[in-house]
Design an enzyme around this catalytic site. Structure first.
Site, PDB file in Angstrom:
ATOM      1  N   ASP A 290       4.308  -5.779   3.604  1.00  0.00           N
ATOM      2  CA  ASP A 290       4.134  -4.703   4.587  1.00  0.00           C
ATOM      3  C   ASP A 290       5.078  -4.994   5.759  1.00  0.00           C
ATOM      4  OD1 ASP A 290       3.138  -2.450   5.901  1.00  0.00           O
ATOM      5  OD2 ASP A 290       1.042  -2.983   5.555  1.00  0.00           O
TER       6      ASP A 290
ATOM      7  N   HIS B 239       3.401   3.116  13.347  1.00  0.00           N
ATOM      8  CA  HIS B 239       2.447   4.226  13.308  1.00  0.00           C
ATOM      9  C   HIS B 239       2.922   5.465  14.068  1.00  0.00           C
ATOM     10  CE1 HIS B 239      -1.310   1.905  11.710  1.00  0.00           C
ATOM     11  NE2 HIS B 239      -0.220   1.696  10.992  1.00  0.00           N
TER      12      HIS B 239
ATOM     13  N   HIS C 223       0.828  -1.220   0.000  1.00  0.00           N
ATOM     14  CA  HIS C 223       0.000   0.000   0.000  1.00  0.00           C
ATOM     15  C   HIS C 223       0.853   1.256   0.000  1.00  0.00           C
ATOM     16  CE1 HIS C 223       0.196   1.277   4.332  1.00  0.00           C
ATOM     17  NE2 HIS C 223       0.368  -0.002   4.572  1.00  0.00           N
TER      18      HIS C 223
ATOM     19  N   GLU D 207      -5.264   1.706   2.571  1.00  0.00           N
ATOM     20  CA  GLU D 207      -5.074   0.601   3.515  1.00  0.00           C
ATOM     21  C   GLU D 207      -5.260   1.076   4.948  1.00  0.00           C
ATOM     22  OE1 GLU D 207      -2.809  -2.171   6.210  1.00  0.00           O
ATOM     23  OE2 GLU D 207      -2.548  -0.028   5.888  1.00  0.00           O
ATOM     24  N   GLU D 208      -4.706   2.241   5.248  1.00  0.00           N
ATOM     25  CA  GLU D 208      -4.784   2.736   6.626  1.00  0.00           C
ATOM     26  C   GLU D 208      -6.206   3.194   6.971  1.00  0.00           C
ATOM     27  OE1 GLU D 208      -2.360   2.212   8.521  1.00  0.00           O
ATOM     28  OE2 GLU D 208      -0.516   2.298   7.349  1.00  0.00           O
TER      29      GLU D 208
ATOM     30  N   ASP E 199       6.077   2.463   6.958  1.00  0.00           N
ATOM     31  CA  ASP E 199       4.834   1.714   6.676  1.00  0.00           C
ATOM     32  C   ASP E 199       3.999   2.561   5.709  1.00  0.00           C
ATOM     33  OD1 ASP E 199       2.298   0.593   6.677  1.00  0.00           O
ATOM     34  OD2 ASP E 199       1.916   0.990   8.794  1.00  0.00           O
TER      35      ASP E 199
END
Ligand code: ZN
Length: 367
Positions: free
Chosen positions: A235, A329, A66, A212-213, A180
């Site tokens: 990922d 994150h 992603h 994706e997030e 990410d």
């Protein structure tokens, strides 16, 4: 190759691309694919798709990753020019105050800001160890009034991300924003370069997915259109070699690529992935043959788009493959370039080993 991965990764980390607003990242990746001689298309959701043609008798592969990142959306502009935001994605609230951010107005017009942290000298004992929920936070972008903010192009709905940032940790490790999954994007571009030199090879569709997030389903429209037999998702895999994570597993940063044997997310999602056994065996065999360490992960609490891609059509044989990453994150995620290089080479070798003799019949595998 490591130099190319390094450049791709750091270039991509510095390009803002909130979920649903991936245009700048997509344009960069499209240029890279065109340079490899691939033609690209973009679907209605924004997924970037390119196909490397191969043996039509072999199972077809969707290799995907992603390109979006988590962040915020402007919710309200206060009369005094401070900005309130809504979160987009799994934002860690305890790591937000004092962060620098970028208000993504448009290329060349973006505006920097800081998420305010109440002056320490005025912090009460009760406040000292309390996490401020994101709804109470505000962004100071230097505006004296709402009119100032509007004049700069900031409005309700404007995307906001952590201020793009790269911090080199020694020679091999990279810290910064949206490792990410820009690391996944860098790996897929370089893997494509290697796969194009392989013969024979199966048909490999490259997909750089959106959102994706946001909802983990952006890649689904690509899978519906491409109808692959196999989908390999790239990922992060949670590194567990820091003092706060050791009880969770055995994934070491710098210890090589990893496969996930089990993922699940319960809170309202009820989804996850138990990988297809043919793909687990394939990855293990190829890694064993070429002497690549292959780490194993199994954990509850996170999931990837394969949860939904596996359910497309009559089912797609899926596996999650990745690179170890720390501090997910946060604005300073950490990965290792050696891991990315080993992952890239492994992916290309696995792709080349997918031929008409590869059985996807579960009864050939399940003991
Ligand atoms: Zn990700």
């Amino acid at each position: 190759m490591k130099e190319r991965l390094h450049k791709l990764l750091t270039d991509l980390m510095l390009i803002p691309g909130l979920a649903g607003h991936e245009g700048r990242v997509r344009r960069y990746l499209k240029d890279e694919l065109v340079r490899l001689g691939l033609s690209c298309r973009t679907d209605m959701l924004g997924n970037l798709i390119a196909t490397i043609e191969g043996d039509g008798e072999a199972p077809s592969v969707m290799l995907f990753t992603h390109m979006d990142q988590l962040g915020f959306v402007v919710r309200k502009i206060e009369a005094d020019g401070f900005i309130r935001v809504e979160r987009l994605g799994g934002v860690p609230e305890r790591a937000l105050a004092s962060q620098a951010v970028l208000l993504c107005v448009g290329e060349g017009r973006d505006r920097k800001g800081v998420i305010a942290n109440k002056s320490h000298h005025a912090t009460t004992p009760e406040e000292k160890y309390r996490v401020t929920p994101y709804g109470d936070l505000y962004i100071d972008a230097g505006f004296a009034s709402a009119e100032d903010a509007h004049a700069a192009g900031v409005q309700i709905g404007t995307p906001v991300v952590y201020l793009p940032n790269v911090v080199e940790l020694g020679d091999e490790r990279i810290a910064g924003t949206s490792v990410d999954d820009r690391a996944g994007c860098a790996v897929v571009v370089e893997a494509a370069r290697l796969i194009m030199d392989k013969s024979p090879r199966p048909t490999v569709h490259l997909v750089f997915a959106v959102q994706e997030e946001f909802n983990l389903r952006g890649a689904v429209t690509a899978a519906q259109a491409l109808k692959p037999d196999i989908a390999i998702q790239i990922d992060l895999v949670l590194a567990t070699d820091t003092p706060d994570m050791t009880y969770r597993g055995d994934i070491r940063l710098g210890g090589g690529p990893a496969i996930s044997l089990y993922s699940f997310h319960g809170r309202g999602t009820l989804n996850g992935l138990i990988p297809h056994p043919a793909l687990v065996r394939l990855f293990e065999n190829i890694a064993g043959e070429r002497g690549t360490p292959l780490q194993r992960s199994a954990h509850v609490g996170a999931l990837t788009e394969t949860s939904y891609v596996q359910l497309v059509g009559e089912g797609v044989a899926c596996i999650d493959v990745g690179f170890p990453m720390r501090y997910s994150h946060s604005s300073l995620e950490v990965c290792d370039l050696g891991d990315l290089e080993q992952l890239t080479r492994l992916l290309a070798d696995v792709a080349a080993a997918i031929n008409p003799r590869l059985s996807l019949d579960r009864d050939d595998y399940e003991a």
